[in-house]
Motif scaffolding. Structure first.
Motif, mmCIF file in Angstrom:
data_model
loop_
_atom_site.group_PDB
_atom_site.id
_atom_site.type_symbol
_atom_site.label_atom_id
_atom_site.label_comp_id
_atom_site.label_asym_id
_atom_site.label_seq_id
_atom_site.Cartn_x
_atom_site.Cartn_y
_atom_site.Cartn_z
ATOM 1 N N LEU A 72 -8.445 6.859 20.905
ATOM 2 C CA LEU A 72 -7.292 6.003 21.186
ATOM 3 C C LEU A 72 -6.688 5.539 19.874
ATOM 4 O O LEU A 72 -7.406 5.110 18.969
ATOM 5 N N TYR A 73 -5.350 5.613 19.780
ATOM 6 C CA TYR A 73 -4.634 5.209 18.570
ATOM 7 C C TYR A 73 -3.876 3.910 18.826
ATOM 8 O O TYR A 73 -3.231 3.750 19.866
ATOM 9 N N PHE A 74 -3.947 3.008 17.841
ATOM 10 C CA PHE A 74 -3.245 1.737 17.908
ATOM 11 C C PHE A 74 -2.022 1.784 16.991
ATOM 12 O O PHE A 74 -2.085 2.321 15.882
ATOM 13 N N ALA A 75 -0.920 1.220 17.469
ATOM 14 C CA ALA A 75 0.329 1.276 16.732
ATOM 15 C C ALA A 75 0.289 0.388 15.493
ATOM 16 O O ALA A 75 -0.294 -0.704 15.510
ATOM 17 N N SER A 76 0.924 0.858 14.431
ATOM 18 C CA SER A 76 1.015 0.084 13.194
ATOM 19 C C SER A 76 2.323 0.407 12.493
ATOM 20 O O SER A 76 2.738 1.568 12.449
ATOM 21 N N PRO A 77 2.985 -0.604 11.906
ATOM 22 C CA PRO A 77 4.178 -0.335 11.113
ATOM 23 C C PRO A 77 3.838 0.157 9.708
ATOM 24 O O PRO A 77 4.705 0.645 8.989
ATOM 25 N N ASP A 78 2.556 0.032 9.317
ATOM 26 C CA ASP A 78 2.120 0.404 7.965
ATOM 27 C C ASP A 78 0.652 0.791 8.043
ATOM 28 O O ASP A 78 -0.237 -0.059 7.979
ATOM 29 N N VAL A 79 0.368 2.088 8.203
ATOM 30 C CA VAL A 79 -0.991 2.542 8.422
ATOM 31 C C VAL A 79 -1.889 2.250 7.222
ATOM 32 O O VAL A 79 -3.084 1.945 7.380
ATOM 33 N N ALA A 80 -1.341 2.299 6.016
ATOM 34 C CA ALA A 80 -2.146 2.007 4.829
ATOM 35 C C ALA A 80 -2.591 0.545 4.819
ATOM 36 O O ALA A 80 -3.736 0.228 4.486
ATOM 37 N N ALA A 81 -1.694 -0.360 5.197
ATOM 38 C CA ALA A 81 -2.042 -1.776 5.245
ATOM 39 C C ALA A 81 -3.078 -2.039 6.330
ATOM 40 O O ALA A 81 -4.007 -2.831 6.136
ATOM 41 N N THR A 82 -2.939 -1.360 7.489
ATOM 42 C CA THR A 82 -3.920 -1.530 8.563
ATOM 43 C C THR A 82 -5.277 -0.992 8.142
ATOM 44 O O THR A 82 -6.317 -1.585 8.436
ATOM 45 N N ALA A 83 -5.290 0.140 7.424
ATOM 46 C CA ALA A 83 -6.550 0.697 6.932
ATOM 47 C C ALA A 83 -7.231 -0.274 5.980
ATOM 48 O O ALA A 83 -8.459 -0.447 6.023
ATOM 49 N N ALA A 84 -6.453 -0.916 5.139
ATOM 50 C CA ALA A 84 -7.026 -1.889 4.200
ATOM 51 C C ALA A 84 -7.624 -3.074 4.956
ATOM 52 O O ALA A 84 -8.719 -3.556 4.617
#
Length: 265
Positions: A72-84
């Protein structure tokens, strides 16, 4: 279709060693059709319901021929920031943020209690084109043996608001900020789950008739894990497909009983 708010489930896919077998199984059980595989992206193949994108299947990456599982994938406007944020909250990053052509950007991680999840930053591919209707995604639940760590992680990374179901079951639901309806459930894995079963996210697909979907799935050698059972949310059943991927089906039009009381958690 409107964009998904940050933290809302927006896409699901699964890797299968037998992709053609998976297409036949889900085509029969959920009524899916499939597009052409994209060799440029590892033979990634989208599934459609009523001509709208609802999921995808893909062969395993080289060296990763493990048991199949829905991601399952969760939405993010900035995947790099979410990864951090996910790393800071204790996640293991399984796939660092990467761009997928013009479609968007993604990452894969394992949260501290052990469930694998994805994050999707949309480009041309916005996510589910159909959801909450027969043949499409409708709900998901995190199954974990360490609910405190899972709850803390998802609330920290996605700023979820949590509610607890007021009964004997250890069950919570999460809301994205400013949204009334929950986007994710969390279930405690008790002694009914064999110790060799790892934590996982169960993806629910809507169907017009749960019993008929179960019959079709079992005829194609799926294993019925639970149900069919009536609930205030719909008649549902949990299954494991012939290649080992867990999923659930639910008829949300058939409801029985009163909605449970929920309290802030």
């Amino acid at each position: 279709m409107s964009d998904f708010p940050e933290g809302a489930p927006c896409w699901a896919d699964a890797a299968f060693s037998d992709v053609e077998g998976a297409k036949e199984f889900y085509g029969d059980v959920l009524g899916w059709t499939f597009g052409e595989s994209s060799s440029e992206y590892g033979d990634y193949t989208q599934a459609y319901s009523d001509g709208k994108a609802v999921a995808a299947v893909v062969p395993p990456m080289p060296g990763e021929d493990g048991q199949s599982a829905w991601c399952l994938y969760f939405a993010s406007p900035d995947v790099a920031a979410t990864a951090a944020k996910a790393r800071a909250a204790g996640a293991e990053i399984l796939m660092e943020p990467m761009q997928v052509g013009t479609f968007g950007s993604m990452m894969l991680g394992k949260e501290p209690s052990g469930t694998v999840f994805g994050v999707w930053q949309p480009g041309e591919h916005r996510g589910f084109e159909k959801f909450g209707e027969p043949g499409s995604y409708v709900w998901a639940e995190v199954f974990t043996r360490d609910p405190d760590r899972a709850d803390s992680f998802f609330k920290e990374v996605f700023s979820y608001r949590a509610e607890k179901m007021e009964d004997e079951m250890d069950y919570k639901v999460f809301h994205v900020p400013g949204q009334e309806y929950p986007v994710l459930g969390r279930m405690l894995m008790d002694d009914d789950f064999p110790p060799e079963v790892p934590p996982f996210i169960s993806v629910y697909f809507a169907v017009p008739d749960t019993d008929e979907a179960v019959r079709k799935a079992q005829a194609r050698e799926a294993v019925l894990q639970f149900g069919p059972m009536d609930s205030p949310f719909g008649r549902f059943a949990a299954l494991t497909d012939p290649q080992g991927a867990n999923f659930s089906v639910i008829d949300t039009s058939t409801t029985v009983g009163e909605m449970p009381e929920m309290t802030p958690a």
